[in-house]
Design a protein around this motif. Structure first.
Motif, short mmCIF file in Angstrom:
data_model
loop_
_atom_site.label_atom_id
_atom_site.label_comp_id
_atom_site.label_asym_id
_atom_site.label_seq_id
_atom_site.Cartn_x
_atom_site.Cartn_y
_atom_site.Cartn_z
N LEU A 216 1.07 -10.71 7.96
CA LEU A 216 1.84 -9.33 7.57
C LEU A 216 1.36 -8.86 6.02
CD1 LEU A 216 2.16 -7.72 11.20
CD2 LEU A 216 0.38 -7.41 9.62
N ALA A 217 2.97 -9.87 5.83
CA ALA A 217 3.55 -9.51 4.62
C ALA A 217 2.44 -9.51 3.18
CB ALA A 217 4.55 -10.27 4.54
N TRP A 218 1.99 -10.70 3.87
CA TRP A 218 0.30 -11.74 2.73
C TRP A 218 -0.52 -10.53 3.05
CZ3 TRP A 218 -0.19 -14.92 -0.62
CH2 TRP A 218 -2.08 -15.41 -1.32
N THR A 219 -0.84 -9.69 4.08
CA THR A 219 -1.96 -8.89 3.53
C THR A 219 -1.67 -7.21 3.58
OG1 THR A 219 -2.69 -9.90 5.63
CG2 THR A 219 -3.85 -8.21 5.19
N PHE A 220 -0.22 -7.11 3.63
CA PHE A 220 0.35 -5.88 2.87
C PHE A 220 0.37 -5.89 2.21
CE2 PHE A 220 1.75 -5.23 7.37
CZ PHE A 220 0.51 -4.15 7.61
N VAL A 221 1.14 -6.78 1.36
CA VAL A 221 1.65 -6.88 -0.25
C VAL A 221 0.13 -6.88 -0.81
CG1 VAL A 221 2.50 -7.66 -1.91
CG2 VAL A 221 3.69 -7.76 0.06
N ARG A 222 -0.98 -7.42 -1.20
CA ARG A 222 -1.99 -7.78 -1.10
C ARG A 222 -2.54 -6.78 -1.36
NH1 ARG A 222 -5.28 -11.29 -0.40
NH2 ARG A 222 -5.96 -12.29 -2.83
N SER A 223 -3.02 -6.33 -0.36
CA SER A 223 -3.40 -4.30 -0.01
C SER A 223 -3.06 -3.18 -0.95
CB SER A 223 -3.35 -4.52 1.27
OG SER A 223 -3.56 -5.05 1.93
N VAL A 224 -1.75 -3.26 -1.71
CA VAL A 224 -1.17 -2.53 -2.58
C VAL A 224 -2.62 -2.54 -4.17
CG1 VAL A 224 0.24 -2.01 -3.80
CG2 VAL A 224 0.99 -3.26 -1.55
N SER A 225 -2.80 -3.19 -4.19
CA SER A 225 -3.69 -3.63 -5.60
C SER A 225 -4.95 -3.11 -5.24
CB SER A 225 -3.49 -5.33 -5.24
OG SER A 225 -3.30 -6.12 -5.51
N SER A 226 -6.07 -2.64 -3.86
CA SER A 226 -6.81 -1.87 -3.52
C SER A 226 -6.50 -0.52 -3.51
CB SER A 226 -8.21 -2.86 -2.68
OG SER A 226 -6.74 -3.38 -1.36
N SER A 227 -5.27 -0.81 -2.84
CA SER A 227 -5.26 0.91 -2.52
C SER A 227 -3.58 1.38 -2.17
CB SER A 227 -5.33 1.08 -0.84
OG SER A 227 -5.04 1.56 -0.09
N ARG A 228 -3.37 3.03 -2.89
CA ARG A 228 -2.18 2.93 -3.63
C ARG A 228 -2.01 4.47 -2.37
NH1 ARG A 228 -2.38 -0.44 -5.99
NH2 ARG A 228 -0.99 -0.81 -7.94
N SER A 229 -2.46 3.92 -0.81
CA SER A 229 -2.44 5.81 0.19
C SER A 229 -0.94 4.59 0.59
CB SER A 229 -3.23 5.26 1.40
OG SER A 229 -2.29 3.93 1.76
N GLY A 230 0.20 5.85 1.53
CA GLY A 230 1.39 5.79 1.79
C GLY A 230 1.66 5.10 2.59
#
Length: 307
Positions: A216-230
């Motif tokens: 989950l940490a891997w997915t969540f942190v990398r997701s910040v690159s493509s989304s800035r949602s809250g």
């Protein structure tokens, strides 16, 4: 006006009344269970003859309550979450149920670490089994949540990927450390071999939890690159907080001497308390902001291609 034709005696504002009417009844089951769990956990902690800070006991109770409330928070955010994100929502439900089962031992039997004082062998085995079953249920829940959300294919930048790798590595490090402790117990001749399997099962549950959190940490942190949602930002901060907690668990005895830790024990405990509370708060915030509203479906395929 209610079903009997009588004006609502509570007199709630219409927007709030409509909001409450739209929330599924299952929400209140989880929210109610969370409130009861917090009071039970705090009561048990304050009632035990332990030299523990009241603030830490309240934080531990709040942590338990937030984990139990996760499915309810998701339903408040969007009542259609069980349909939109069935696997991820099931994961939250299992995390909540597993947490309830694990904490029942301490809350009902007033025992520390799941073993009531002066218990007989049978009582100890039963309480240990209850505690372990809760861990296993929660572990399956974390795994389901990880499998559901890791389906996102994120094109992350190099810096974000490095941060995600460090966070995941820190969490996996606690799993490796736990494996060393388990092997040490199994090979220690002073321990009763009949209890080793309890430890092995417990480690298995922590293994699934640890690896799922790393995913989950891997997915969540990398997701910040493509989304800035809250929701993604809160999930990314959850990942960093869990990683910091893992580092704090690995530091004693490996980097800092015990003397240094004891000399700054109050500061060390304060940092640990803040990190412990932040993780569930950030996860609950991510869920409340709509983390499960998207990304729980397999990637779509182009017309004319097979899945």
């Amino acid at each position: 006006m209610n079903g009997l034709g009588v004006v609502d005696p509570i007199g709630l504002p219409k927007p709030l009344a409509r909001l409450l009417a739209a929330v599924p009844r299952a929400t209140w089951v989880f929210i109610g269970a969370a409130v009861i769990a917090v009071f039970a956990d705090v009561r048990n902690g304050l009632g035990a003859d332990l030299a523990r800070d009241a603030g830490q006991i309240i934080v531990a109770g709040t942590l338990t309550g937030l984990l139990i409330a996760l499915p309810g928070i998701a339903l408040i955010r969007n009542p259609r979450v069980p349909t939109l994100a069935p696997v991820a929502y099931l994961g939250l439900v299992l995390i909540a149920v597993g947490t309830i089962v694990s904490m029942l031992v301490n809350a009902l039997l007033s025992g520390e670490f799941g073993v009531p004082a002066g218990a007989s062998l049978i009582e100890t085995i039963v309480t240990a089994l209850i505690h372990l079953s809760g861990l296993i249920i929660a572990a399956i829940g974390w795994l389901a949540l990880a499998l559901a959300l890791v389906r996102r294919h994120v094109r992350a930048g190099r810096a974000t990927t490095i941060i995600a790798g460090v966070a995941a590595a820190a969490i996996v490090g606690t799993v490796v450390a736990g494996l060393g402790s388990t092997i040490g117990l199994a090979t220690d001749g002073t321990n009763d071999p009949s209890w080793v399997w309890f430890v092995v099962i417990g480690f298995g549950a922590h293994l699934v939890i640890g690896l799922s959190r790393a995913a989950l940490a891997w997915t969540f942190v990398r997701s910040v690159s493509s989304s800035r949602s809250g929701a993604i930002l809160a999930a990314g901060l959850w990942s960093i907080t869990v990683a910091i907690g893992a580092v704090l668990a690995l530091v004693p005895g490996s980097i800092l001497s015990q003397g240094v830790i004891e000399a700054n024990l109050h500061l060390w405990n304060t940092i640990g308390t803040v990190v412990a509370l932040l993780a569930p708060v950030l996860l609950a915030s991510a869920v409340a902001l709509g983390l499960l509203d998207r990304g729980d479906t397999p990637p779509t395929t182009k017309p004319g291609t097979s899945a």
